[in-house]
Design an enzyme around this catalytic site. Structure first.
Site, PDB file in Angstrom:
ATOM      1  N   GLY A  25     -28.884 -11.477 -57.161  1.00 45.21           N
ATOM      2  CA  GLY A  25     -29.052 -12.271 -55.961  1.00 45.21           C
ATOM      3  C   GLY A  25     -29.259 -11.506 -54.668  1.00 45.21           C
ATOM      4  N   ASP A  26     -28.946 -10.201 -54.638  1.00 42.13           N
ATOM      5  CA  ASP A  26     -29.099  -9.429 -53.407  1.00 42.13           C
ATOM      6  C   ASP A  26     -29.401  -7.976 -53.763  1.00 42.13           C
ATOM      7  OD1 ASP A  26     -29.184  -8.831 -50.726  1.00 42.13           O
ATOM      8  OD2 ASP A  26     -27.036  -8.972 -50.378  1.00 42.13           O
ATOM      9  N   LEU A  27     -30.399  -7.802 -54.625  1.00 41.25           N
ATOM     10  CA  LEU A  27     -30.632  -6.489 -55.225  1.00 41.25           C
ATOM     11  C   LEU A  27     -31.679  -5.710 -54.429  1.00 41.25           C
ATOM     12  CD1 LEU A  27     -29.492  -4.921 -57.579  1.00 41.25           C
ATOM     13  CD2 LEU A  27     -31.381  -5.740 -58.995  1.00 41.25           C
TER      14      LEU A  27
ATOM     15  N   ASN B 224     -27.850  -1.729 -52.232  1.00 37.62           N
ATOM     16  CA  ASN B 224     -26.856  -2.258 -53.171  1.00 37.62           C
ATOM     17  C   ASN B 224     -26.982  -1.638 -54.556  1.00 37.62           C
ATOM     18  OD1 ASN B 224     -25.661  -3.870 -51.271  1.00 37.62           O
ATOM     19  ND2 ASN B 224     -26.761  -5.729 -51.840  1.00 37.62           N
TER      20      ASN B 224
END
Length: 295
Positions: free
Chosen positions: A196-198, A202
């Protein structure tokens, strides 16, 4: 209470050393050396009543981040830090050694790992609880229809959140687009677990391999939303895309249309987080994307 004192109150053991690390959209990040010789990492946020229900969760949402890491670990081969302790304003994890060194082989490994993650299915889009994207609320109320989920749980709420940073008329354009999502998306992919937030910040690298991914924003989605975000933000090389496509072929129409469509969501997230009232770079990107999509 200082960081060492907060960790001691949570774990019953006081760190011998505390050092500040970079990063931390939701809280300050520290590396801890424990008396046992083990290294831990903690995030610390201030008190308050933030969290999913209130929109920005920077003051009391680290328990949600800990829950998401715990959700990923048993369900996928994607490496994530092990959570030692979590509460709304404190998250403690085992330290993952990382040196920042990437490699082509590591990119290919990342593609295979993400393809495996996207093979974790579900009965519907969404998740059993609401979560966060960075510090912003992310509703995951499940739906059987992907177009409806993407419009009602992602685009419209985040356009409202971005509010005054968007050029005049933008929310109306997004509303019109949401009314045409079925046609734009066509046959959606099945519900797939996404990080979801790659983005590159991260992903932790060590010796050319992916050591861990951090700061998830998990839910079940059409996996293309993750691919679109990775293409938007960068962070992986050609080998990533080749390895991913070998494991999970990318459907026709993604690069031509759906990539832009799905990237409206992270652009709205960034506009909400970083653009000033009256507009900025991300809000302008939203408007240009709507132009390309014909809205």
């Amino acid at each position: 209470m200082d960081v060492a004192g907060r960790v001691e109150a949570a774990l019953g053991v006081r760190p011998e050393r505390v050092g500040r690390l970079s990063g931390g959209c939701v809280g300050d990040v520290h590396r801890l050396r424990m008396p046992s010789g083990e290294d831990l990492v903690c995030k610390v946020a201030g008190g308050g009543a933030g969290g999913v229900g209130g929109g920005v969760g920077s003051s009391a949402s680290l328990d949600i981040e800990g829950w998401m890491l715990g959700y990923l670990r048993p369900r996928s081969t994607l490496p994530v830090p092990e959570v030692v302790h979590c509460e709304p304003s404190l998250l403690v994890m085992r330290h993952v050694p990382n040196d920042g060194a990437r490699s082509d082989a590591g990119d290919r490994e990342a593609g295979r790992l993400l393809a495996e993650l996207h093979g974790v299915g579900a009965d519907a889009y969404g998740l059993e609880r609401d979560t966060l994207i960075g510090p912003l609320a992310q509703s995951n109320t499940v739906a059987d229809d992907w177009s409806r989920f993407f419009g009602e749980r992602r685009l419209r709420p985040m356009a409202a959140r971005a509010g005054g940073s968007l050029p005049g008329g933008t929310r109306g354009r997004i509303d019109r687009l949401c009314g045409r999502l079925d046609a734009l998306i066509g046959e959606a992919g099945p519900p797939a677990l996404v990080h979801g937030d790659l983005w590159s910040g991260n992903v932790l690298w060590d010796g050319g391999r992916v050591a861990a991914v951090i700061d998830p924003a998990v839910y079940h989605a059409d996996a293309e939303v993750e691919l679109a975000f990775i293409d938007l933000m960068g962070g992986f090389g050609r080998g990533f895309w080749e390895a991913y496509a070998e494991a999970r072929p990318i459907r026709a129409g993604f690069w031509e249309t759906r990539r832009d469509l799905y990237n409206l969501y992270p652009l709205l997230v960034h506009a909400a987080l970083f653009d000033p009232p009256g507009g900025g770079g991300y809000a302008s990107s939203v408007a240009r994307t709507l132009d390309r999509l014909g809205f």
